[in-house]
Motif scaffolding. Structure first.
Motif, PDB file in Angstrom:
ATOM      1  N   CYS A  98       0.830  -1.210   0.000  1.00 31.98           N
ATOM      2  CA  CYS A  98       0.000   0.000   0.000  1.00 31.98           C
ATOM      3  C   CYS A  98       0.866   1.262   0.000  1.00 31.98           C
TER       4      CYS A  98
ATOM      5  N   CYS B  49       0.462   4.066   1.161  1.00 32.07           N
ATOM      6  CA  CYS B  49       0.465   4.915   2.357  1.00 32.07           C
ATOM      7  C   CYS B  49       1.582   4.516   3.321  1.00 32.07           C
TER       8      CYS B  49
ATOM      9  N   CYS C 184       1.552   1.542   5.047  1.00 31.16           N
ATOM     10  CA  CYS C 184       1.031   0.685   6.112  1.00 31.16           C
ATOM     11  C   CYS C 184       1.464  -0.771   5.937  1.00 31.16           C
TER      12      CYS C 184
ATOM     13  N   CYS D 298      -6.066   1.575   6.623  1.00 30.10           N
ATOM     14  CA  CYS D 298      -5.854   2.948   6.120  1.00 30.10           C
ATOM     15  C   CYS D 298      -6.939   3.370   5.130  1.00 30.10           C
TER      16      CYS D 298
ATOM     17  N   SER E  10      -6.870   3.368   2.012  1.00 29.82           N
ATOM     18  CA  SER E  10      -6.250   4.223   0.996  1.00 29.82           C
ATOM     19  C   SER E  10      -6.917   4.019  -0.358  1.00 29.82           C
TER      20      SER E  10
HETATM   21 ZN   LIG Z   1      -2.208   1.751   3.600  1.00 35.07          ZN
END
Ligand SMILES: [Zn+2]
Length: 146
Positions: A37, A39, A41, A76, A78
């Protein structure tokens, strides 16, 4: 744990069990792409490649994955797009923009596909036309001397 601004695509035969951050793995053999991911995470995103699922567009330099990646199962949640290796966060985008971007990429993909297939169709047309046009003007010309 870093937010990825872009991915480095890596064409592999087998997707590794442990993915590196910032790498978009693409296995043509298994028709699957995978990455962590964007982000940071470390949620493992697996995107099966098929006409009904995700499309990979490779322009010789960068990779576009469409439609957007929505990690609704991850904590998250996302939502982003990977366009030409770059991460575009969908939360900053309106629904229309997301749709537009994925449609545009699909169009690009279609266009790329049709130039390959269209090339042979054009050749077939070209090959068929001269014989047709050659026959027609010949007929009245042949009749005249008779
Ligand atoms: Zn994430």
């Amino acid at each position: 744990m870093t937010i990825a601004a872009s991915f480095t695509h890596r064409f592999v035969e087998y997707l590794p069990n442990v993915l590196e951050e910032g790498i978009l793995y693409v296995s043509i053999r298994f028709r699957t792409a995978s990455h962590l991911c964007a982000c940071g995470c470390e949620y493992k995103v697996v995107t099966p490649l098929s006409p009904a699922r995700w499309l990979i567009t490779y322009n010789g330099a960068s990779v576009t994955l469409s439609p957007s990646i929505g990690n609704w199962q991850a904590a998250c949640r996302s939502h982003y797009l990977i366009i030409r290796d770059k991460v575009h966060w969908a939360k900053d985008w309106s629904e229309e923009q997301v749709e537009w971007a994925s449609r545009r990429d699909a169009r690009e993909l279609l266009w790329q596909g049709s130039t390959g297939a269209g090339g042979s169709a054009v050749q077939k047309k070209r090959a068929g036309h001269p014989s047709k046009s050659r026959r027609k003007p010949l007929m009245p010309w042949r009749r005249r001397p008779d």
